[in-house]
Design a protein around this motif. Sequence first.
Motif, PDB file in Angstrom:
ATOM      1  N   TYR A 160       0.857  -1.181   0.000  1.00  0.00           N
ATOM      2  CA  TYR A 160       0.000   0.000   0.000  1.00  0.00           C
ATOM      3  C   TYR A 160       0.893   1.230   0.000  1.00  0.00           C
ATOM      4  CZ  TYR A 160      -3.560  -3.282   1.673  1.00  0.00           C
ATOM      5  OH  TYR A 160      -4.412  -4.343   1.808  1.00  0.00           O
ATOM      6  N   GLU A 203      -1.963   4.285   2.167  1.00  0.00           N
ATOM      7  CA  GLU A 203      -3.182   3.530   2.461  1.00  0.00           C
ATOM      8  C   GLU A 203      -3.999   3.163   1.225  1.00  0.00           C
ATOM      9  OE1 GLU A 203      -5.467   5.339   5.527  1.00  0.00           O
ATOM     10  OE2 GLU A 203      -3.776   5.417   6.911  1.00  0.00           O
ATOM     11  N   ARG A 204      -3.354   3.136   0.064  1.00  0.00           N
ATOM     12  CA  ARG A 204      -4.023   2.728  -1.177  1.00  0.00           C
ATOM     13  C   ARG A 204      -3.288   1.526  -1.744  1.00  0.00           C
ATOM     14  NH1 ARG A 204      -3.811   4.360  -6.933  1.00  0.00           N
ATOM     15  NH2 ARG A 204      -1.669   4.791  -6.396  1.00  0.00           N
TER      16      ARG A 204
END
Length: 130
Positions: free
Chosen positions: A71, A74-75
């Motif tokens: 990630y 947070e993606r």
Amino acid sequence: MKFKRKIFLEKGNLDMVPLIDIVFLLLIFFMLTSSFVFQPGIRVNLPKAVTSEVLNRDIVVIVVTDDEHVYINERPVTSEELISIITSLTGKNSSLLIKADKNAPLGKIIDIWDICRQRGIKQVNIATTQ
């Protein structure tokens, strides 16, 4: 003539039930009105280190979970997206922070580190807990 008075003092019994009810209601009130702070994000068990330092500036965070998912901020990203994002950061003189789970495979972390070094990013940090 002096009349003698008969004075009887009755000992009062304090009923505990209303007191317990009030304390119970106050306990429920404070439990329901208190706010719990939950940090959204990806759950990662960081390894412990004695000599860790605190970073205060905004940096790009790469998270590696124990099941090898990657990630960025947070993606979830794939390997190709990871390389393109790291390449876009090359000219900005930025630094990276790798938050890797302590059970994450070391090979995945080294691969990310090598990509960063090949693209010219000099400062790569690894997150730990103290």
